[in-house]
Motif scaffolding. Sequence first.
Motif, PDB file in Angstrom:
ATOM      1  N   TYR A  29       0.839  -1.194   0.000  1.00 61.56           N
ATOM      2  CA  TYR A  29       0.000   0.000   0.000  1.00 61.56           C
ATOM      3  C   TYR A  29       0.871   1.239   0.000  1.00 61.56           C
ATOM      4  N   THR A  31       5.184   2.345   0.682  1.00 64.17           N
ATOM      5  CA  THR A  31       6.562   2.008   1.040  1.00 64.17           C
ATOM      6  C   THR A  31       7.164   3.195   1.765  1.00 64.17           C
ATOM      7  N   TYR A  32       7.479   3.025   3.015  1.00 60.52           N
ATOM      8  CA  TYR A  32       8.055   4.090   3.810  1.00 60.52           C
ATOM      9  C   TYR A  32       9.565   4.093   3.607  1.00 60.52           C
ATOM     10  N   ASP A  98      10.406  -0.666   4.775  1.00 60.34           N
ATOM     11  CA  ASP A  98       9.326  -0.527   5.756  1.00 60.34           C
ATOM     12  C   ASP A  98       8.047  -0.309   4.950  1.00 60.34           C
ATOM     13  N   ILE A  99       7.173  -1.302   4.950  1.00 59.42           N
ATOM     14  CA  ILE A  99       6.046  -1.320   4.014  1.00 59.42           C
ATOM     15  C   ILE A  99       4.738  -1.588   4.736  1.00 59.42           C
ATOM     16  N   TYR A 100       3.686  -0.894   4.313  1.00 61.99           N
ATOM     17  CA  TYR A 100       2.335  -1.247   4.753  1.00 61.99           C
ATOM     18  C   TYR A 100       1.838  -2.341   3.809  1.00 61.99           C
ATOM     19  N   ASP A 101       1.696  -3.519   4.369  1.00 64.28           N
ATOM     20  CA  ASP A 101       1.325  -4.715   3.612  1.00 64.28           C
ATOM     21  C   ASP A 101      -0.195  -4.872   3.663  1.00 64.28           C
ATOM     22  N   ARG A 107       1.813  -2.584   9.001  1.00 62.31           N
ATOM     23  CA  ARG A 107       3.121  -2.105   8.561  1.00 62.31           C
ATOM     24  C   ARG A 107       4.192  -2.981   9.187  1.00 62.31           C
ATOM     25  N   ARG A 108       5.166  -3.388   8.369  1.00 62.26           N
ATOM     26  CA  ARG A 108       6.258  -4.192   8.904  1.00 62.26           C
ATOM     27  C   ARG A 108       7.508  -4.020   8.061  1.00 62.26           C
ATOM     28  N   ASN A 109       8.636  -4.524   8.585  1.00 67.59           N
ATOM     29  CA  ASN A 109       9.910  -4.471   7.879  1.00 67.59           C
ATOM     30  C   ASN A 109      10.116  -5.717   7.038  1.00 67.59           C
TER      31      ASN A 109
END
Length: 121
Positions: A29, A31-32, A98-101, A107-109
């Motif tokens: 969704y 990508t941080y 670091d992404i919201y999946d 959100r996780r790494n």
Amino acid sequence: QVQLVESGGGLVQPGESLRLSCAASGSIYITYKMGWYRQAPGKQRDLVATITEGGSVNSADSVQGRFTISRDNSKNTVYLQMNSLKPEVTAVYYCYADIYDTRIGARRNFWGQGTQVTVSS
């Protein structure tokens, strides 16, 4: 699911350059922060550089002036341009994001599988 696929590692001579790429794909969704870490044999995994979605960079003192991190948000891809390479940077380089999946709704790494960079004459 989310995947990070790295490319661009290899064997080079001292003074040469390499460009690493890492593309994130899948149920993304947002990508941080994205970035690179490295792990030499017998050592811990250390930060090389990270870059936020807005372009703010954090990098290790040892690579400043020689390594440049950048990203293409439209492609969920992060790059690491490495110049004037020295033998002491030999390591496995890991991509990080670091992404919201959307699949898990959180959100996780995430980490790539690693790509070997060897600098040797």
